[in-house]
Scaffold this motif. Sequence first.
Motif, PDB file in Angstrom:
ATOM      1  N   GLN A  87       0.933  -1.297  -0.297  1.00  0.00           N
ATOM      2  CA  GLN A  87      -0.222  -0.041  -0.377  1.00  0.00           C
ATOM      3  C   GLN A  87       0.540   1.314   0.100  1.00  0.00           C
ATOM      4  N   HIS A 264      -7.484  -3.696  -1.757  1.00  0.00           N
ATOM      5  CA  HIS A 264      -7.646  -2.538  -1.764  1.00  0.00           C
ATOM      6  C   HIS A 264      -5.898  -2.319  -3.464  1.00  0.00           C
ATOM      7  N   GLU A 265      -5.032  -3.615  -3.045  1.00  0.00           N
ATOM      8  CA  GLU A 265      -3.889  -3.252  -3.718  1.00  0.00           C
ATOM      9  C   GLU A 265      -4.168  -3.644  -5.392  1.00  0.00           C
ATOM     10  N   ARG A 266      -5.385  -4.564  -5.730  1.00  0.00           N
ATOM     11  CA  ARG A 266      -5.683  -4.841  -6.817  1.00  0.00           C
ATOM     12  C   ARG A 266      -6.373  -4.803  -6.798  1.00  0.00           C
ATOM     13  N   GLN A 267      -7.167  -3.297  -6.905  1.00  0.00           N
ATOM     14  CA  GLN A 267      -8.668  -3.015  -6.926  1.00  0.00           C
ATOM     15  C   GLN A 267      -9.837  -3.265  -7.433  1.00  0.00           C
ATOM     16  N   ARG A 268     -10.001  -4.284  -6.321  1.00  0.00           N
ATOM     17  CA  ARG A 268     -10.851  -5.393  -6.611  1.00  0.00           C
ATOM     18  C   ARG A 268     -12.059  -6.493  -5.162  1.00  0.00           C
ATOM     19  N   GLN A 269     -13.258  -6.500  -6.126  1.00  0.00           N
ATOM     20  CA  GLN A 269     -14.449  -6.730  -4.562  1.00  0.00           C
ATOM     21  C   GLN A 269     -14.289  -8.279  -3.913  1.00  0.00           C
ATOM     22  N   ASP A 296     -15.944  -4.337  -0.484  1.00  0.00           N
ATOM     23  CA  ASP A 296     -14.072  -4.059   0.066  1.00  0.00           C
ATOM     24  C   ASP A 296     -13.601  -3.381   0.930  1.00  0.00           C
ATOM     25  N   ALA A 330     -13.665  -6.523 -10.575  1.00  0.00           N
ATOM     26  CA  ALA A 330     -13.476  -4.711 -10.049  1.00  0.00           C
ATOM     27  C   ALA A 330     -14.160  -4.410  -9.340  1.00  0.00           C
ATOM     28  N   ARG A 331     -13.589  -3.687  -9.055  1.00  0.00           N
ATOM     29  CA  ARG A 331     -13.945  -1.892  -8.434  1.00  0.00           C
ATOM     30  C   ARG A 331     -15.146  -1.348  -9.050  1.00  0.00           C
ATOM     31  N   GLN A 335     -17.561   3.575  -7.158  1.00  0.00           N
ATOM     32  CA  GLN A 335     -16.549   3.959  -5.912  1.00  0.00           C
ATOM     33  C   GLN A 335     -15.992   5.811  -5.768  1.00  0.00           C
TER      34      GLN A 335
END
Length: 464
Positions: A87, A264-269, A296, A330-331, A335
Amino acid sequence: MGWLYLHFYRLELDLARAEFSPDAPLALINSAGGQLLSVNEAASAQGVRCGMSVADAMLLAPRLRLCDSVPLRAHRALEAIAASLLQRVADIALDPPSGLSLDVGGMLRLYGDIDALWSALKPLLVPYSFQYSGGCSPLQARLLARAGRGGCYLDKSRLCDQLDALPVDQADLPGKSAQTLQRVGVRSLGQLRRLPRGAVGRRFGRPLLQYLERLQGRVPESWPRFVLPDRFDRSIEFYSEVEFSSGLLFPIQRLVGELASYLHERQRQTDLLCFELLHRQQVCCHLHVHCAQPDDREALLMRLSRMKLESIQLRAPVMGVRLRVDHLHARGANQGELFSATAGGAQEAAQLVSLLRARLGDGAVHGIACREDYRPERAWESVQPGRGGASQCFSPRPAWLLVRSRSVDVREYQVFAGAERIVSGWWDGEMVRRDYYIARGVGGQLCWLYCDAGKQWYLQGYFA
């Protein structure tokens, strides 16, 4: 170029500390169980030292708690620390079994200086005991950190002073160079660095010259960069069995925190968390935590996990917990929409559904979707919350359908709309032939009536 090295000299003991009281004396023993590898402050205060036998240590500290060394557990913890540090720092390399090497040269332009960067990193390292040092090369930072001589600075003159005072037997010299140098009177790196390079190469060989070049950062080093895996899979094994579900909250909170950092690091949910409770003699127990929509947020994921855990009763003591997340999305675009009331309302509705499912069970909460059938009692179905169904273009339908149609006297109703004829179901043996009307009842409510082929009237539902 700038490097920062972190040496977690009591990593396995730090992992075990959460299972014991803060003042409990702890010691890490090797696989053979005969020698102490590491001790904490409480054990050290009672005279226990690394390298002692278990018998001698127990004489000094009868309440000493012994923990088996499991290298795989330490490696997984090292990966978890690296994942959290991503991060703040982009380039991290693992140096098993207890080190991390951070390339901070490119991050100084973002943070301004090494002190600002360290202020951002330090809160992520609170649970661990570690030594650290900066350096102009990875090897330089590693040596100073492991010797406890460095600090959070990149000043070359200060670093050289610390390096010069380092004994050669603590310098990780190649082969038997340390013993050879000590025999000729070279005791420190400073003495070695002041020797003519040509003479060093002729007498001690080329590997020692290459070592000195790496030490000064004149030769680039290739460190394998740590990359987050495509799937999240972490586990925590306990040193003692946990008999009550409340005792699992802390390790689960730690796993969920690591998952939130990973997302958060991978920009995923994710919309599904799969927990496995590991037992000694029974098959593992599976807990599935569902989210109505991918999310997330650590607070929400932990709240759902806690509610799910509170709804079960442990059938056997637990030896470990594993968290696996395969469903990654994918986020969502909402957001970043600060002024989108629609997105916020949908998120709150999805959160409510998730909380209800965690509290009541997955089968107790469902959505309703349309089916391609004209018969009202068959024109809907239960689905997973948020899942759509077939689109319908029928006449107005009541929101409340009775479970069974009720026979009524049409003279008690004021019919003012209709008729809509429905003839359907010939293919499955449950054919209907009905004429539907909208009528007002005695109490003023809007009702949905129908008249069947036998001229009998029925009430099937109410309009809102």
